[in-house]
Design an enzyme around this catalytic site. Structure first.
Site, PDB file in Angstrom:
ATOM      1  N   CYS A 199      -4.761   2.567  -3.557  1.00 27.08           N
ATOM      2  CA  CYS A 199      -3.497   3.079  -3.018  1.00 27.08           C
ATOM      3  C   CYS A 199      -2.367   2.082  -3.215  1.00 27.08           C
ATOM      4  O   CYS A 199      -1.550   1.856  -2.311  1.00 27.08           O
ATOM      5  CB  CYS A 199      -3.617   3.437  -1.536  1.00 27.08           C
ATOM      6  N   GLN A 256      -4.467  -4.958   7.243  1.00 25.98           N
ATOM      7  CA  GLN A 256      -5.501  -5.905   6.793  1.00 25.98           C
ATOM      8  C   GLN A 256      -5.461  -7.193   7.601  1.00 25.98           C
ATOM      9  O   GLN A 256      -6.502  -7.735   7.986  1.00 25.98           O
ATOM     10  CB  GLN A 256      -5.308  -6.237   5.301  1.00 25.98           C
ATOM     11  N   ASP A 269       3.240  -4.325   8.019  1.00 30.86           N
ATOM     12  CA  ASP A 269       2.004  -3.558   7.877  1.00 30.86           C
ATOM     13  C   ASP A 269       0.848  -4.554   8.063  1.00 30.86           C
ATOM     14  O   ASP A 269       0.534  -5.327   7.165  1.00 30.86           O
ATOM     15  CB  ASP A 269       1.989  -2.918   6.486  1.00 30.86           C
ATOM     16  N   LYS A 306     -10.359  -0.270  10.571  1.00 31.12           N
ATOM     17  CA  LYS A 306     -10.631  -1.492   9.798  1.00 31.12           C
ATOM     18  C   LYS A 306     -10.982  -2.648  10.739  1.00 31.12           C
ATOM     19  O   LYS A 306     -11.501  -3.665  10.330  1.00 31.12           O
ATOM     20  CB  LYS A 306      -9.412  -1.868   8.960  1.00 31.12           C
ATOM     21  N   HIS A 346       0.869  -1.184   0.000  1.00 33.55           N
ATOM     22  CA  HIS A 346       0.000   0.000   0.000  1.00 33.55           C
ATOM     23  C   HIS A 346       0.902   1.229   0.000  1.00 33.55           C
ATOM     24  O   HIS A 346       2.022   1.188   0.523  1.00 33.55           O
ATOM     25  CB  HIS A 346      -0.827  -0.059   1.290  1.00 33.55           C
TER      26      HIS A 346
END
Ligand code: PMP
Length: 404
Positions: free
Chosen positions: A362, A201, A198, A224, A121
């Site tokens: 993104c 998600q 990261d 999220k 991302h």
């Protein structure tokens, strides 16, 4: 614990609404998830009953709010197997990565190398580009296969004596690929590099144990994870956070300040300048409590079933191209429809009450890697149902008929 999607769905007030005269089918949770009543209630309760600024007061409301704020830190820590002192509240996953990149940048020299992957991302690309522009560090992008799987041999071959940082997504927001982060972290550490993951998600779909993974930094966003916007988490190993300089200056992050000298507070407060996202931390704590009442493996299995059901429903659709077929991938379906722009696909689906995202997500370098300028993306969450999966398939066939 049995998993009952309809019962869970009823805990999300917004999901009862209609869109364009149709029941809302919300398939955009990878961009931002809806909020359960427990989160809304916790934030409202704080505002109605116990709210003040944190840390600096001696009065009852300040103490209660500080306790709630620091309590949320403890909940986050327990949620990912960390210590409270290793949890920094930021305004989002993006800010968490920027904080680490800026801090590590202070120690990097021209020619030092940072290894990323092709599936990142922008939040995990741009902060490193800043270092490339300002310091002359070199960015290397580990390639992925056409299926969307990270090429481990190629990744290994990018690690060398100048590799200082490896930063990669635990789960791709476009492909749904879940990377073998424990193995990748070990490979990067063997090369002497620090590792940032990261998890924006991944944390939504998988229980995370940061100590088992052993990454130096793990970041994610609250919104999220069924929590509010305006809050993100930077987990850093205690010794790694201790090495990082402050990111922003202001109140509450100092040891002592005089006209000539300054010392800084210890982590995590060193990185929380100014009034922090107090209500948002309380909301995130409530989201984590709420998730704690669910069998998260059953949730993941449910989401996977929905994804499979959609794939089976679309099996005969020869006009459909799917981006990302990695084994074991998460419940994210990025796709293009032959002869149709992704924006048009999303707008027509919206007429059927179906919310999907369309664009570059993104992740422009990844789009380019797959030779597309944009895609549509349906992402599945714990509150989606089989009925909704079928509505989506049906609406997508009708959408395609506009372009046939
Ligand atoms: N990384 C990934 C994989 C993401 O999906 C996102 C959100 N789309 C981010 C980073 C950035 O998170 P935020 O916008 O919440 O800061």
């Amino acid at each position: 614990m049995a998993f009952d999607a309809e019962a869970i769905r009823a805990e999300f007030p917004i999901l009862a609404r209609q869109v364009n005269g149709k029941p809302l089918v919300y398939l955009d949770s990878a961009a931002s998830a809806q909020k359960p009543r427990a989160v809304i209630a916790a934030m409202t309760h704080a505002m109605e009953h116990s709210y003040a600024n944190v840390h600096r007061g001696l009065h009852t409301l300040a103490n209660e709010t500080t306790e709630a704020y620091e309590g949320a830190r403890k909940k986050v820590a327990a949620f990912i197997g960390a210590e409270p002192g290793e949890i920094v509240f930021t305004k989002g996953g993006t800010e968490a990565i920027n904080l680490v990149a800026a801090g590590l940048g202070a120690r990097l020299a021209p020619g030092d190398e940072i290894v990323l992957t092709e599936m990142e991302h922008h939040a995990n690309i741009v902060p490193w580009h800043f270092l490339r522009e300002r310091l002359g560090v070199v960015l290397k992008f580990a390639p992925i296969t056409d299926q969307g799987v990270l090429d481990l041999e190629a990744f290994q071959s990018l690690l060398g004596p100048r590799t200082r940082v490896v930063a990669l997504s635990h789960m791709s927001n476009v492909l749904g690929t879940i990377n073998p982060v424990t193995e990748l972290t070990a490979m990067a550490h063997a090369a002497g590099a620090l590792v940032l993951l990261d998890g924006c998600q991944a944390i939504v779909h998988k229980p995370i144990d940061v100590k088992a993974i052993d990454a130096d930094f793990y970041v994610f966003s609250g919104h999220k994870l069924y929590g509010p916007t305006g809050i993100g988490i930077l987990y850093g190993k205690a010794e790694r956070l201790a090495e990082l300089p402050p990111y922003q200056g202001g109140g509450e992050m100092i040891g002592q300040v005089s006209f000539d000298e300054i010392t800084y507070a210890d982590p995590p407060h060193r990185f929380e300048a100014g009034t922090p996202p107090i209500l948002e931390a309380i909301g995130l704590g409530a989201a984590i409590d709420w998730l704690g009442g669910l069998d998260r493996l059953a949730v993941a299995a449910h989401e996977h079933r929905l994804y499979q059901r959609v794939r089976e429903g679309l099996a005969g659709a020869n006009w459909l191209k799917v981006l990302g077929e990695a084994p074991g991938k998460g419940a994210i379906l990025s796709f293009t429809v032959d002869g149709a722009h992704a924006h048009d696909v999303a707008q027509i689906l919206d007429r059927y009450g179906i919310a999907v995202r369309a664009g570059t997500h993104c992740a422009e370098p990844l789009m380019r890697r797959f030779g597309v300028t944009s895609s549509a993306r349906a992402s599945f969450a714990l509150y989606n149902t089989e009925r909704e999966a079928d509505s989506f398939v049906d609406a997508l066939f009708k959408t395609q008929a506009f372009f046939a």
